[in-house]
Each structure stands twice: as C-alpha cells, then as structure tokens.
Design an enzyme around this catalytic site. Sequence first.
Site, PDB file in Angstrom:
ATOM      1  N   LEU A  59       0.830  -1.218   0.000  1.00  0.00           N
ATOM      2  CA  LEU A  59       0.000   0.000   0.000  1.00  0.00           C
ATOM      3  C   LEU A  59       0.860   1.263   0.000  1.00  0.00           C
ATOM      4  O   LEU A  59       0.343   2.358  -0.220  1.00  0.00           O
ATOM      5  CB  LEU A  59      -0.945   0.011   1.204  1.00  0.00           C
ATOM      6  CG  LEU A  59      -2.113  -0.981   1.176  1.00  0.00           C
ATOM      7  CD1 LEU A  59      -2.931  -0.863   2.459  1.00  0.00           C
ATOM      8  CD2 LEU A  59      -3.001  -0.775  -0.047  1.00  0.00           C
ATOM      9  N   ARG A  60       2.152   1.110   0.280  1.00  0.00           N
ATOM     10  CA  ARG A  60       3.159   2.192   0.168  1.00  0.00           C
ATOM     11  C   ARG A  60       3.072   3.284   1.221  1.00  0.00           C
ATOM     12  O   ARG A  60       3.991   4.096   1.317  1.00  0.00           O
ATOM     13  CB  ARG A  60       3.107   2.855  -1.218  1.00  0.00           C
ATOM     14  CG  ARG A  60       3.269   1.907  -2.389  1.00  0.00           C
ATOM     15  CD  ARG A  60       4.611   1.207  -2.397  1.00  0.00           C
ATOM     16  NE  ARG A  60       4.850   0.512  -3.654  1.00  0.00           N
ATOM     17  CZ  ARG A  60       5.667  -0.524  -3.769  1.00  0.00           C
ATOM     18  NH1 ARG A  60       6.310  -0.996  -2.702  1.00  0.00           N
ATOM     19  NH2 ARG A  60       5.856  -1.101  -4.925  1.00  0.00           N
TER      20      ARG A  60
ATOM     21  N   HIS B   1       5.233 -15.450  -3.384  1.00  0.00           N
ATOM     22  CA  HIS B   1       5.333 -15.352  -4.847  1.00  0.00           C
ATOM     23  C   HIS B   1       6.281 -16.370  -5.512  1.00  0.00           C
ATOM     24  O   HIS B   1       7.319 -15.993  -6.077  1.00  0.00           O
ATOM     25  CB  HIS B   1       5.707 -13.936  -5.282  1.00  0.00           C
ATOM     26  CG  HIS B   1       6.759 -13.229  -4.465  1.00  0.00           C
ATOM     27  ND1 HIS B   1       7.972 -13.777  -4.175  1.00  0.00           N
ATOM     28  CD2 HIS B   1       6.751 -11.997  -3.888  1.00  0.00           C
ATOM     29  CE1 HIS B   1       8.672 -12.920  -3.456  1.00  0.00           C
ATOM     30  NE2 HIS B   1       7.950 -11.838  -3.274  1.00  0.00           N
TER      31      HIS B   1
ATOM     32  N   ASP C 255       0.776  -9.516  -5.018  1.00  0.00           N
ATOM     33  CA  ASP C 255       2.023  -8.768  -4.831  1.00  0.00           C
ATOM     34  C   ASP C 255       1.871  -7.397  -5.499  1.00  0.00           C
ATOM     35  O   ASP C 255       2.781  -6.905  -6.183  1.00  0.00           O
ATOM     36  CB  ASP C 255       3.252  -9.517  -5.367  1.00  0.00           C
ATOM     37  CG  ASP C 255       4.558  -8.874  -4.859  1.00  0.00           C
ATOM     38  OD1 ASP C 255       4.487  -7.952  -4.032  1.00  0.00           O
ATOM     39  OD2 ASP C 255       5.642  -9.295  -5.313  1.00  0.00           O
TER      40      ASP C 255
ATOM     41  N   ASN D 160       9.974  -8.854  -9.286  1.00  0.00           N
ATOM     42  CA  ASN D 160      10.872  -9.668  -8.476  1.00  0.00           C
ATOM     43  C   ASN D 160      10.069 -10.623  -7.602  1.00  0.00           C
ATOM     44  O   ASN D 160       9.302 -10.155  -6.787  1.00  0.00           O
ATOM     45  CB  ASN D 160      11.733  -8.747  -7.596  1.00  0.00           C
ATOM     46  CG  ASN D 160      12.782  -9.507  -6.826  1.00  0.00           C
ATOM     47  OD1 ASN D 160      13.074 -10.654  -7.128  1.00  0.00           O
ATOM     48  ND2 ASN D 160      13.325  -8.889  -5.802  1.00  0.00           N
TER      49      ASN D 160
END
Length: 421
Positions: A57-58, A226, A299, A272
């Site tokens: 969500l930064r 992931h 992700d 990544n």
Amino acid sequence: MIFKNASVVFPDGVRKADIRTEGGIIAEIAPRIAGKDAIDLEGLTVFPGFIDMHVHLREPGFEKKEDIESGCRAAVKGGVTQLCCMPNTNPVTDNKVVVTYILARAKQVGLCKVHPVGAITKGQEGKELAAIGAMKAAGAVALSEDGKSVENSKIMSLAMQYASDFGLICLCHCEDKGLVDGGVCNEGYYSTLTGLKGSIRAAEDIMIAREICLAESLSLPVHICHVSTCSGVQLIREAKARGVRVTAETCPHYFTLTDEAIAEFDTNTKVNPPLREEKDRLAVIEGLKDGTLDCIVTDHAPHHADDKNVEYNLAAFGISGLETSFALSYTMLVKGGHLTLSGLADRMSAAPARILSLPGGSIAVGQPADLAVADLNEEWTIDPAGFVSKGKNTPFAGRKVFGRIKYTVVDGEIKYEEKRL
Ligand code: DOR
Ligand code: ZN
Ligand code: ZN
C-alpha cells in the site's frame, strides 16, 4: 440486506441462492428469501470476498506510488475485501506505531479490511529482530522482510521461533542476493537476446529450500511468497508430502506470462522474482491445481511513472495487480479448465483465511458478509488509464479478459459498485 437470484460459489460447488445479511454477518442462505432491501443479482456470480495476503500500500512514505486510500479503492474494485500490507514502507513497519497508524488510516478510509504485516528485522536491515510482540499486540497479522530475504539464517530461525511464540507466521520473500547479483530478469534465452542481466532459478530456490529446512528443523510453519520457479514448486510439494508445515502463494503474472514479455524492454514486465519460462508457468498452474501452491495473491506493487519510465536496468520491480487479479485468474485458470469456481474461491479467499487464521474466506451462515459479485460473461480489455490505483504499471495493457467485478460487499455494506465508479 438481501442479495437475490445469484449463483453462489460455495466450497463444494455453485448453486443458486439468496443471501441475507444482518449486522455485517451472513444471517441466512436459502433458495428464496423475501423482504425489503433486496438487490437483484440475476446473471451474476457471488464469490466470498477475496483475501489478498500480499499487497504493497506504500503508505507511510511512498504516497507518490500509492496510499492507503487509493490502494483500498483498487482492492474493492478487484473484489478484495481483506488485504495484508507489506512493511517496506518509510518508515519501515517494524514497530507498533506504524502498525497502529496503518490500522487507523484504513479504518478512516473504510473500504476493505487492512491487516498490517510487520517487518522481521528493524529497518529491514537483517541485523536485529523487530519488536514482534508489540506489533502483534498492535494488530500485525504476520511478519515479512518482503523485498528481500533475511540473509542471516540464525536471525531467520530466531524470527520463526519468536513469530510462533506470538502466534504469527513468517511470509518469506525468497532471494539469494549473492546469486541474483544485480540481475533484472530470468537468465535464459531472453536475457541473452536483450543483453539484460539475468538470475537463475536457484537464486529463488535456495532460499525456498532454506526456509523449508528451518521450518522442518524447528517444527514450525512457514509461508513462501510469490513462487515463480518449477523447481520451487517441486521443493514445496516434496516438503508438504513429508509433513513440513509450509504454505505458499503465487501471483497472476507467474501463471499468465513468461520472460518472452521482456523482449520489448517494457519495464512493466520487471518484477521480483522475475517472469520465468513456459515450463515454470505450467508448473505454477500445476501447483495451484494440486494445492502445492495454496493461494493466489497479487504482490500489488504500484510504482510511479518516474520509477518505470527509465532504462530497464534502472526501473523499479513490481506490477500493479489489484484491479486485474480476479479477471486474469478466472480467465486463465477457470476458463482454461484448471480450476473450478470453488477451487478458485479456495485459492483466492479460503486458503489465505486458513493460513492467517482470519475470519471469512467462505460463504456460510455466521461468516462475515464479505462478498465479491462478478459478471463472468463480461469480456473487457485491461486499460491502466482506468485504474484507480496510483500505480498504472501493468504488463497486461490491451489484454482481453473475462470476469468483471460488479459489487464488493464488506461486512454487509456495498463498498464498490461498478455503475457508480
Ligand atoms: O516486484 C516486487 N516489488 N517484488 C518485491 O519483492 C517488492 C515489490 C515492491 O515493493 O515494489
Ligand atoms: Zn517479495
Ligand atoms: Zn511484495
């Protein structure tokens, strides 16, 4: 509220049913329920609200890329009713203050349920454990060093033990930094063709294997983030078969794309771990089918154009995924004949709830009234210009998909309605 005439995705199959909610809970499920406050969902399909246990969500710190409000808007637009947000914020979510802040802001925003993930080490520097107990007390639901691995195996083993003491699980981003050595894509034909520096599967697999070894030695659970490699899927499959408490996730880009997508140097394909090869893509699908891979997460890694409109080597890693995850998954996995609708609901809702012991994840009386209502027959074209996320970084622009979210219901309240967007 009564949701009428929809096809409802239950764990054991899809049936027509009406659903009545009361006080945010599913109060009744029956062939016909009469009453006012009814909403007609004829022709639509009701899934348990999706639980995306891997989202960035930064906020705090990188609000230029995304914030809690824009991220939650993107979530409910994608049918997501609960999400876990990763701690690589600024400041890092490594203490109770940041955990408390995220929860308070998410409550103000009032769209979906937000569960903070705490960092494993202070500042994600890999040196000292973060304040695990305090973060748990403040509401963290898991721990992760996402963006990197905890390099020191002793610290990682201590983290697993402390996490377990506090009823938490570690979500492990698996990357051997030495082996990646600055690689920006998968090493193979397309890294050679483009001249981009690649990294081999072992760079991911070695860390998957280490986390499995630690979990096995300590008899503790661990979750692998992931998964992108065929060999990683196999490591997890074998570990599960001998009783290791390992769970794992993958993302839509790993079962829809291969590294062929990097050939045009589109930085939206830079992620990544990197996009791999066809045999990896097929192994990821096989892993989701047989349950080796428990769940699908996005992700969701929104970035500003400034972070992506640069040379491939300099671009940020990540894909903005919340608004495309359901449609990509439905199109590739259900229409592709790999999963049933109930199977998809398990991978996108029930499994994350099980792994993190969260309420919800399936449609049953007494469960939270968290629902994602989709039109499975609607075909649409992915267009990042229409994203509500600040992150327009998707490699799927122009791709045609099936399955459009029409309503998202959280605790019995409609938090997203397509018509009103
Ligand atoms: O592609 C990625 N983006 N992978 C990660 O591990 C981190 C994430 C991010 O934070 O942008
Ligand atoms: Zn990661
Ligand atoms: Zn991540």
